[in-house]
Design a protein around this motif. Structure first.
Motif, short mmCIF file in Angstrom:
data_model
loop_
_atom_site.label_atom_id
_atom_site.label_comp_id
_atom_site.label_asym_id
_atom_site.label_seq_id
_atom_site.Cartn_x
_atom_site.Cartn_y
_atom_site.Cartn_z
N ARG A 261 0.91 -1.13 0.09
CA ARG A 261 -0.05 0.14 0.03
C ARG A 261 1.11 1.31 0.04
O ARG A 261 0.45 2.15 -0.89
CB ARG A 261 -0.92 -0.23 1.23
CG ARG A 261 -2.26 -1.06 0.97
CD ARG A 261 -2.81 -1.07 2.13
NE ARG A 261 -4.03 -2.03 2.38
CZ ARG A 261 -4.80 -2.22 3.27
NH1 ARG A 261 -4.56 -1.86 4.38
NH2 ARG A 261 -5.89 -3.18 2.98
N ALA A 262 1.89 1.19 0.86
CA ALA A 262 2.82 2.32 0.88
C ALA A 262 3.37 2.64 -0.65
O ALA A 262 3.48 3.72 -1.02
CB ALA A 262 4.00 2.08 1.82
N GLU A 263 4.04 1.51 -1.24
CA GLU A 263 4.47 1.52 -2.39
C GLU A 263 3.39 2.11 -3.44
O GLU A 263 3.94 2.90 -4.34
CB GLU A 263 5.06 0.29 -3.11
CG GLU A 263 6.20 -0.13 -2.30
CD GLU A 263 6.71 -1.54 -2.65
OE1 GLU A 263 5.98 -2.21 -3.51
OE2 GLU A 263 7.69 -2.03 -2.08
N LEU A 264 2.22 1.76 -3.36
CA LEU A 264 1.03 2.31 -4.38
C LEU A 264 0.93 3.73 -3.78
O LEU A 264 0.66 4.65 -5.06
CB LEU A 264 -0.32 1.61 -4.13
CG LEU A 264 -1.44 2.03 -4.91
CD1 LEU A 264 -1.07 1.96 -6.18
CD2 LEU A 264 -2.71 1.15 -4.19
N GLY A 265 0.94 4.20 -2.82
CA GLY A 265 0.62 5.70 -2.61
C GLY A 265 1.87 6.48 -3.12
O GLY A 265 1.71 7.41 -3.90
N LEU A 266 3.09 5.81 -3.30
CA LEU A 266 4.27 6.71 -3.56
C LEU A 266 4.29 6.60 -5.19
O LEU A 266 4.48 7.73 -5.86
CB LEU A 266 5.64 5.88 -3.15
CG LEU A 266 6.78 6.50 -3.83
CD1 LEU A 266 7.00 7.93 -3.47
CD2 LEU A 266 8.27 5.75 -3.41
N ALA A 267 3.62 5.54 -5.94
CA ALA A 267 3.55 5.55 -7.16
C ALA A 267 2.26 6.42 -7.81
O ALA A 267 2.52 7.04 -8.82
CB ALA A 267 3.32 4.08 -8.02
N GLU A 268 1.30 6.66 -6.93
CA GLU A 268 0.30 7.58 -7.29
C GLU A 268 0.90 8.99 -7.11
O GLU A 268 0.43 9.76 -8.14
CB GLU A 268 -0.93 7.37 -6.49
CG GLU A 268 -1.81 5.98 -6.79
CD GLU A 268 -3.02 5.81 -5.74
OE1 GLU A 268 -2.64 6.38 -4.64
OE2 GLU A 268 -3.62 4.94 -5.96
N ARG A 269 1.62 9.11 -6.21
CA ARG A 269 2.11 10.83 -6.21
C ARG A 269 3.06 10.92 -7.27
O ARG A 269 3.59 11.91 -7.69
CB ARG A 269 2.76 10.95 -4.68
CG ARG A 269 1.83 10.91 -3.74
CD ARG A 269 2.46 11.40 -2.33
NE ARG A 269 3.77 10.46 -2.07
CZ ARG A 269 3.23 9.42 -1.09
NH1 ARG A 269 2.19 9.12 -0.49
NH2 ARG A 269 4.49 8.49 -0.84
N GLU A 270 3.90 10.08 -7.75
CA GLU A 270 4.91 10.08 -8.91
C GLU A 270 4.12 10.52 -9.95
O GLU A 270 4.54 11.19 -10.76
CB GLU A 270 5.57 8.87 -8.89
CG GLU A 270 6.79 8.77 -7.87
CD GLU A 270 7.90 9.90 -8.12
OE1 GLU A 270 8.13 10.20 -9.16
OE2 GLU A 270 8.53 10.21 -7.05
N VAL A 271 2.97 9.73 -10.21
CA VAL A 271 2.21 9.76 -11.36
C VAL A 271 1.52 11.22 -11.68
O VAL A 271 1.72 12.11 -12.70
CB VAL A 271 1.07 8.80 -11.80
CG1 VAL A 271 -0.12 9.24 -12.83
CG2 VAL A 271 1.41 7.46 -11.97
N LYS A 272 1.05 11.95 -10.51
CA LYS A 272 0.54 13.07 -10.47
C LYS A 272 1.59 14.26 -10.50
O LYS A 272 1.35 15.33 -11.33
CB LYS A 272 -0.01 13.35 -8.98
CG LYS A 272 -0.95 14.70 -8.81
CD LYS A 272 -1.57 14.82 -7.42
CE LYS A 272 -2.17 16.03 -7.41
NZ LYS A 272 -2.79 16.41 -6.02
N ARG A 273 2.56 14.01 -10.07
CA ARG A 273 4.10 14.98 -10.14
C ARG A 273 4.30 15.04 -11.55
O ARG A 273 4.56 15.98 -12.38
CB ARG A 273 5.01 14.54 -9.17
CG ARG A 273 6.39 15.19 -9.34
CD ARG A 273 7.48 14.97 -8.22
NE ARG A 273 8.50 15.67 -8.46
CZ ARG A 273 9.56 15.29 -9.31
NH1 ARG A 273 9.55 14.03 -9.89
NH2 ARG A 273 10.59 15.99 -9.49
#
Length: 525
Positions: A261-273
């Motif tokens: 879940r933590a890795e998914l959160g980081l991946a979603e933030r990377e997509v937004k950025r």
């Protein structure tokens, strides 16, 4: 349809050279030198009866004892000796006049001996009527001359026949074994391809249960045994994980879920950025694609981790043994236990095979067809097969099953293609893993002379049958066979329509032939 098989064998004895057939002296003395009557032997099948009879030629005023062997021939799987009843011998002359002679009971099992004493010469029809609780019926033995004198009977007797050698297998031997005969007849046979096969569970109808973690099998837990019927959802095994397994595995699963879940959160933030930077033309579009791929991978990891955790929790019963939650392994289908390695109190490793459940209500028959024959069975409508230990033949067709598939690839090692049929298995008599001799139907039909498959025995690599000459004598003949269909075999050479072959007990006749026994009774009546 009633069939009549009648064979007459005339045996001539030289004057004073042998004892008369059916005419022993009452005092047991030595036979006189008076002329001997020739003997007559006949075999007939009528009214569900087999009659094998021997008697001296009929002469006016002379008693002729009919040595009549009666066999109940109604069951093609095995004839039975007639042990009860009475026999009426009817001698009917050309003008319709009749003379009757009665044997009120058998001389011994299967053997009746009415004594006929004709009153006038001429041709007469001899009929035997069997009356009894076991079986009743009428057998027309045929037309026989009644001679005025013994001398005329001897003069009319044909010479002894030579020719094809025979082997003796006496009625007393036949009645003690599983013995039957069948007529050689023309039948419509289905063409087919011979193949080896194996019975297997239907796809999806076999399930193996293994230990999800290392643990101990409780001493008070269920113990599935071989052959036990089970229902879908039934608890088959309970497992108490070891302390290390329960804590480490459960903690590891929870950790994996949190990490995913933590890795998914980081991946979603990377997509937004990345989307914001691309809008400002600060990064190339490829970088945004990479960020989106990383997000999809992270999403899949979360789903996998959660699924693994739920599976772990789903196998727990909620019970506790020494502080550890119990795992329950349930049957995923209705069936029977085909394998079990469950010992109460035993410690098992993670992944250990514990139970195999198989549903045997329906099975697959997988036939391995050799490469040159594949084209002929592509549209096979069905198959027949035999399995060691079963006398009968099994059939699978559109009424009783279905063709599942024909393999698309030739096996490199065996050069065969699998052809799979599905069939019902009432009572579970057939077992997965059994090997079968299969005849795949090709849809072709052939009309030809045929005999039961059980009539053929192997004799040093040759296929042979035993053809009946008389009730106790047989010809041993090699045959050349054709197609096999429904328990019958086409015979291209060796027998003729109308003859009878030994269809049950042929191996016993073969053993008798191996002794080199000459044709003849070897017993007295």
């Amino acid at each position: 349809m009633k069939r009549l098989f009648l064979s007459a064998l005339v045996l001539v004895c030289a004057l004073g050279g042998c004892k008369k057939v059916g005419e022993e002296h009452a005092d047991g003395g030595v036979a006189s030198a008076r002329p001997e009557r020739p003997g007559v032997s006949m075999t007939a099948y009528q009214s569900g009866l087999e009659l094998f009879m021997e008697f001296p030629a009929l002469v006016v005023g002379q008693p002729s004892a009919l040595v009549a062997h009666f066999t109940d021939a109604r069951n093609p799987e095995g004839f039975r000796v007639v042990t009860r009843g009475r026999v009426i011998a009817v001698l009917r002359y050309a003008d319709g006049a009749e003379e009757r002679f009665v044997a009120d009971k058998p001389l011994r099992d299967g053997l009746f001996k009415p004594e006929v004493k004709p009153s006038r010469a001429g041709e007469a029809t001899l009929t035997l009527v069997l009356e009894g609780e076991q079986v009743s019926g009428t057998v027309d033995a045929g037309r026989f001359p009644v001679y005025p004198t013994v001398a005329e009977a001897i003069a009319a007797a044909p010479p002894e026949e030579g020719g094809e050698p025979t082997v003796a297998f006496l009625k007393e031997q036949q009645w003690k074994t599983q013995y039957a005969t069948a007529p050689v007849e023309t039948r419509l046979l289905q063409g087919g391809i011979a193949a080896n096969g194996e019975l297997k569970p239907v796809a999806g109808q076999a399930a193996e249960l293994s230990a999800p973690v290392a643990g101990r099998l409780p001493v008070d837990g269920p113990v599935p045994y071989l052959g036990k019927p089970v229902k879908k959802g039934e608890v088959l095994v309970r497992l108490a994980p070891t302390t290390a397994a329960s804590s480490t595995d459960l903690a590891s699963l929870e950790l994996e879920v949190s990490r995913a879940r933590a890795e998914l959160g980081l991946a979603e933030r990377e997509v937004k950025r990345a989307e914001e930077l691309l809008a400002a033309r600060a990064i190339p579009e490829k970088q945004l694609d990479e960020a989106r791929v990383a997000r999809e991978v992270a999403t899949a990891r979360v789903a996998a981790a959660e699924r693994q955790r739920e599976t772990y929790r789903g196998t727990q019963s909620g019970g506790v043994v020494q502080g550890a939650a119990l795992f329950e392994l349930r049957s995923p289908l209705n069936g029977v236990v085909a394998f079990s390695d469950v010992m109460p109190g035993a410690v098992v490793e993670a992944g250990a095979r514990l139970v195999l459940v198989v549903n045997t209500e329906r099975l697959w028959l997988e036939a391995r067809v050799y490469e040159p024959d594949v084209a002929r069975v592509e549209n096979s409508p069905g198959a027949s097969f035999t399995v060691a230990g079963f006398e009968r033949e099994f059939t699978v067709d559109e009424k009783s099953g279905r063709r599942v598939a024909v393999g698309a690839v030739v096996d490199r090692a065996t050069r065969t293609v699998p052809v799979i049929f599905e069939l019902p298995n009432p009572g579970g008599v057939l077992k997965p893993g059994m090997f079968a001799k299969v005849q795949l139907h090709t849809g072709e039909t052939v009309r030809g002379v045929a005999i039961p498959e059980s009539a053929i025995v192997d004799d040093s690599g040759r296929s042979v049958v035993f053809v009946m000459k008389g009730g106790e004598s047989f010809y041993k003949r090699a045959v050349r066979t054709g197609i096999r269909s429904g328990g019958w075999v086409q015979v291209l050479e060796g027998v003729r329509e109308g003859e009878r072959v030994v269809s049950r007990g042929a191996y016993d006749v073969k053993l008798a032939a191996a002794t080199g026994a000459a044709v003849g009774h070897g017993h007295s009546h």
